[in-house]
Design a protein around this motif. Sequence first.
Motif, PDB file in Angstrom:
ATOM      1  N   UNK A  81      -3.515   8.354  -9.094  1.00 27.64           N
ATOM      2  CA  UNK A  81      -4.796   8.918  -9.514  1.00 27.64           C
ATOM      3  C   UNK A  81      -5.756   8.923  -8.326  1.00 27.64           C
ATOM      4  N   UNK A  82      -6.675   9.858  -8.329  1.00 31.63           N
ATOM      5  CA  UNK A  82      -7.722   9.867  -7.306  1.00 31.63           C
ATOM      6  C   UNK A  82      -7.311  10.483  -5.979  1.00 31.63           C
ATOM      7  N   UNK A  83      -6.353  11.424  -5.995  1.00 29.54           N
ATOM      8  CA  UNK A  83      -5.995  12.092  -4.735  1.00 29.54           C
ATOM      9  C   UNK A  83      -6.950  13.255  -4.457  1.00 29.54           C
ATOM     10  N   UNK A 105      -5.623   9.808   0.005  1.00 24.57           N
ATOM     11  CA  UNK A 105      -5.958   8.846  -1.048  1.00 24.57           C
ATOM     12  C   UNK A 105      -6.836   7.762  -0.455  1.00 24.57           C
ATOM     13  N   UNK A 106      -7.961   7.515  -1.107  1.00 25.94           N
ATOM     14  CA  UNK A 106      -8.946   6.567  -0.587  1.00 25.94           C
ATOM     15  C   UNK A 106      -8.432   5.145  -0.463  1.00 25.94           C
ATOM     16  N   UNK A 107      -7.426   4.770  -1.286  1.00 27.94           N
ATOM     17  CA  UNK A 107      -6.957   3.389  -1.283  1.00 27.94           C
ATOM     18  C   UNK A 107      -6.104   3.023  -0.082  1.00 27.94           C
ATOM     19  N   UNK A 108      -5.798   3.992   0.779  1.00 32.76           N
ATOM     20  CA  UNK A 108      -4.831   3.726   1.852  1.00 32.76           C
ATOM     21  C   UNK A 108      -5.440   3.209   3.146  1.00 32.76           C
ATOM     22  N   UNK A 145      -0.756  -0.898  -5.404  1.00 32.46           N
ATOM     23  CA  UNK A 145      -2.154  -1.298  -5.575  1.00 32.46           C
ATOM     24  C   UNK A 145      -2.638  -0.931  -6.973  1.00 32.46           C
ATOM     25  N   UNK A 146      -2.216   0.260  -7.449  1.00 31.08           N
ATOM     26  CA  UNK A 146      -2.645   0.696  -8.783  1.00 31.08           C
ATOM     27  C   UNK A 146      -2.012  -0.139  -9.901  1.00 31.08           C
TER      28      UNK A 146
END
Length: 437
Positions: free
Chosen positions: A169-171, A283-286, A328-329
């Motif tokens: 999610x969130x791409x 992706x912001x989480x990376x 992480x998700x």
Amino acid sequence: MSTLKAVRGTRDLLPPETALWNRIESTARSVFARYNFGEIRTPVFEDTALFARGVGEETDIVSKEMYTWEDRARAQSEKNLSLTLRPENTAGVVRAYIEHQLGETGQLQKLYYIGPQFRRERPQKGRYRQFSQIGAEVIGPPSSGSESPLRDAEVLEMLATLLDELGITGWTLHINSVGSAADRARYNETLRAALAPVVGQMCEDCQRRAVTNPLRVLDCKVPADQHLIDALPKISDSLDEESQKHFAAVTAALDSAAVPYTRNHRLVRGLDYYTRTTFEFTHGGLGAQNALLGGGRYDGLSEMIGGPKAPGIGFAMGEDRLVLTLLAQLEGSAPLQPKADGYIAPLGESLNAAALALARDLRRQGLWIELGDGAFRLKKSFETADKTARQIVILGEDELQSGILTVKNFSTGLQTKVPRQELAAFLSTPPSDGASE
Ligand code: AMP
């Protein structure tokens, strides 16, 4: 003696994480099948000239990052053969397309691959020297429709579907057009002129690129250079009418399919073979290495490596980064590898053989079974079973004679007597419904 370890930038993948890798690959295969792609597997090493010509001598990949060696020749014809571990897979796929004359079919070729790639980069989170890519290519003679902007939009729509089905999610999809080879040449000159008065204030890499390949200046991440780069002319102003129309058709199809995207004027990508559409999903989480995947159109690549005209579009996604994002998700939610349906605990070594027969029977009916060992004391069997399985099946002399087994369910704590012919059905029932006694 010093212990040997995996080489810097490479790593071992272990369970339960490998369960996630397998899940990603099977989701990808299932999505590719629905879009009618077939799998291609090309060799892990190729003639160095393929990458020098296909990817481009001036790219970071070819100039700094390839694992290249001179092969120890066995035959005279192999003397001086320079080989390279593939740093990416598009050049290999296009080589195979040419070698097997796939264009002769007149059909669009839709090919996907999953496999390791090798680049001597500085290792960090999300960046390894051996990493895995999942990629696909749509390529064919112009008569097969390979140049159509609909192909670009379809590939992008497929990627949005794949990321959604993977549960990422969130791409964000960034797209741009780098135009035709002529547009790029024109833009390179415009850039060269615009860079001349300011390049002295920029980083060393930019100073080199300003001479060799000005387009690559747009990739620079050095903070102090950013305001100068943002002020440079945009490639969109150098596109000819055909390229503009092509790009507008891609975005119109994306709008129609409700695939969200943002136009990123600086997205030129690191590889020389791109023409027209280029894209990246981030992706912001990376963290710093935030690109999940990248790709674009490469209408001239086949000719660059000696083949017929074969326009195409493709992408490569970093599987390692998909795993990092999903880990992480998923943190704190369901375990990556579910527990086995049952653990068979033979009570004594004399029951080991019968336990194997029972395990074989259950496994052949599709159940996930752990097989214990009669040499274990019952307490140890229970402890091991609790870690690896949802239920324990006790197999003692009495159970063997009577054909009635004792099953304990760890989540409910209930113990049940189950006839052997009902055991498979009993073990496979979800825990909440299974506790009938
Ligand atoms: P590229 O063709 O370089 O854009 O690579 C496509 C994708 O592969 C990137 O978006 C990353 O997700 C992944 N990738 C590239 N290089 C590495 C690396 N050294 N380690 C892990 N993933 C990588």
